[in-house]
Every structure is written in C-alpha cells, then in structure tokens.
Design an enzyme around this catalytic site. Sequence first.
Site, PDB file in Angstrom:
ATOM      1  CE  LYS A   1     -13.948  -6.757   4.928  1.00  0.00           C
ATOM      2  NZ  LYS A   1     -13.460  -6.174   3.777  1.00  0.00           N
TER       3      LYS A   1
ATOM      4  CG  HIS B   1      -1.832  -1.214   1.907  1.00  0.00           C
ATOM      5  ND1 HIS B   1      -1.634  -1.727   2.439  1.00  0.00           N
ATOM      6  CD2 HIS B   1      -3.321  -1.597   0.625  1.00  0.00           C
ATOM      7  CE1 HIS B   1      -3.014  -3.096   1.863  1.00  0.00           C
ATOM      8  NE2 HIS B   1      -3.638  -2.686   1.378  1.00  0.00           N
TER       9      HIS B   1
ATOM     10  CB  SER C   1      -4.279  -6.640   4.323  1.00  0.00           C
ATOM     11  OG  SER C   1      -3.538  -5.986   4.511  1.00  0.00           O
TER      12      SER C   1
ATOM     13  NE  ARG D   1      -2.872  -7.676  -4.897  1.00  0.00           N
ATOM     14  CZ  ARG D   1      -3.174  -8.684  -2.827  1.00  0.00           C
ATOM     15  NH1 ARG D   1      -2.041  -8.446  -2.028  1.00  0.00           N
ATOM     16  NH2 ARG D   1      -4.531  -8.881  -2.812  1.00  0.00           N
TER      17      ARG D   1
HETATM   18  O1  PNS Z   1      -8.730  -3.564  -0.015  1.00  0.00           O
HETATM   19  P1  PNS Z   1     -10.461  -3.909   0.381  1.00  0.00           P
HETATM   20  O2  PNS Z   1     -10.876  -4.592   1.401  1.00  0.00           O
HETATM   21  O3  PNS Z   1     -10.701  -4.717  -1.278  1.00  0.00           O
HETATM   22  O4  PNS Z   1     -11.671  -2.581   0.267  1.00  0.00           O
HETATM   23  C1  PNS Z   1     -12.704  -2.679  -0.993  1.00  0.00           C
HETATM   24  C2  PNS Z   1     -13.172  -1.005  -0.434  1.00  0.00           C
HETATM   25  C3  PNS Z   1     -13.731  -0.254   0.717  1.00  0.00           C
HETATM   26  C4  PNS Z   1     -12.203   0.173  -1.409  1.00  0.00           C
HETATM   27  C5  PNS Z   1     -14.881  -0.892  -0.811  1.00  0.00           C
HETATM   28  O5  PNS Z   1     -15.153  -2.324  -0.359  1.00  0.00           O
HETATM   29  C6  PNS Z   1     -15.352  -0.195  -0.712  1.00  0.00           C
HETATM   30  O6  PNS Z   1     -15.709   0.942  -1.686  1.00  0.00           O
HETATM   31  N1  PNS Z   1     -16.952  -0.060  -0.207  1.00  0.00           N
HETATM   32  C7  PNS Z   1     -17.455   0.741   0.348  1.00  0.00           C
HETATM   33  C8  PNS Z   1     -18.565   0.417  -0.916  1.00  0.00           C
HETATM   34  C9  PNS Z   1     -19.075   0.694  -1.781  1.00  0.00           C
HETATM   35  O7  PNS Z   1     -18.975   1.867  -2.338  1.00  0.00           O
HETATM   36  N2  PNS Z   1     -19.118  -0.502  -2.788  1.00  0.00           N
HETATM   37  C10 PNS Z   1     -18.800  -0.360  -3.954  1.00  0.00           C
HETATM   38  C11 PNS Z   1     -20.028  -0.049  -4.980  1.00  0.00           C
HETATM   39  S1  PNS Z   1     -20.558  -1.695  -5.010  1.00  0.00           S
END
Ligand code: PNS
Length: 161
Positions: free
Chosen positions: A41, A17, A128, A90
């Site tokens: 979550k 990151h 992570s 990735r």
């Molecule tokens: O590191 P991650 O877990 O892949 O991050 C995912 C994240 C937090 C970026 C994603 O789940 C997100 O944007 N969540 C907020 C809800 C949302 O807007 N979802 C996208 C529309 S389906």
Amino acid sequence: MKKAIFPGSFDPFTIGHYDILKRAAGIFDHIVVAIGNNPRKITFFSAAERRQHIETVCRDFPNAEAAVFEGLLINYVKKENINIIVRGLRVFSDFEYELQIGLANKDICDTIETVFMLPRPDHIFISSSMVKEIGKFGGEISKYLPQTIYTDIARRLQADA
Ligand code: PNS
C-alpha cells in the site's frame, strides 16, 4: 488487564485519532496505537515517520505505546495478548467497511472484541486524506493535527508540493 489496540494507517495521525486515543487511554489499562503496515500500500509518510509521530503523541499518555505490525491484525493481537480492538466510526460510509473487518476478525478469533468509538461532532469531517490534500496545497492544517507533530507533518507535505 484490559489491553486494547487502536490500529490504523495513520497517514498521518490527526487530531481525530488523538481524541479517540485520549478517550481510549482513559477507558483501557493499556493501549497500543499500531500502524498496519502493508508494504504493497502506498502511503505518503513511511512507517518509520508514522511511528515517530505516534511515539511523540503517546508521550501524553503513560499507558499508551506505538507499534507497527504487518500481516493480519488478529495475529498481532493474539501475539501481544491484546483483548480489545478500538476503531473510530465517523460517518455511515465507514460502517460497512468496519462491520466487515470486525466480523472477519471475530470469525478468526472469537475472544477478541471490537469496540467502536464515536468522534467528537466537530471532528467528523477530519481525515488523514483531507489533511494531506489541504497541506500539500499550502492550506492551514495546524488545527487538524496534534500540536507536537504538526510542524514535521506540515514541512513534509509542503516539501512535496
Ligand atoms: O486506517 P485504516 O486504513 O482504516 O486502517 C486499516 C487497518 C490497518 C486497521 C486494516 O487494514 C488492518 O487491520 N489491516 C491488517 C490486515 C487485516 O487484519 N485485515 C482484516 C481482516 S479482513
């Protein structure tokens, strides 16, 4: 003004990151590293801890800041007048998920672009989850974490072991 957001769970924020943040901070005028906090979550590190980690790493970049959002990313992006979403890609298995989210976000708001950044080749395997797994069993994780937040993360993981 190219204002970007680098959203994620960051549970915890890794060297992978950090590398994306460093490169994005060199491309965009301002970058918000935003924790998507979903209360349903389960995460190992609380939103407050993750925010603290990100605030620490953001001190390395004058144009970066930490934030936490709840709900839809696009709503937060619009509220903060952000125009670019940065995500790291990735491996091939990331792609299907990223494509779906990226297209959904584009469908909700057409003016916001998602930009995908590739990792350094030696960071491809770092995640992570992997850091948490190794750290909980007492393995060496310093090389996978930014130096400024390593001690705190290692201590917390060890305390849980
Ligand atoms: O590191 P991650 O877990 O892949 O991050 C995912 C994240 C937090 C970026 C994603 O789940 C997100 O944007 N969540 C907020 C809800 C949302 O807007 N979802 C996208 C529309 S389906």
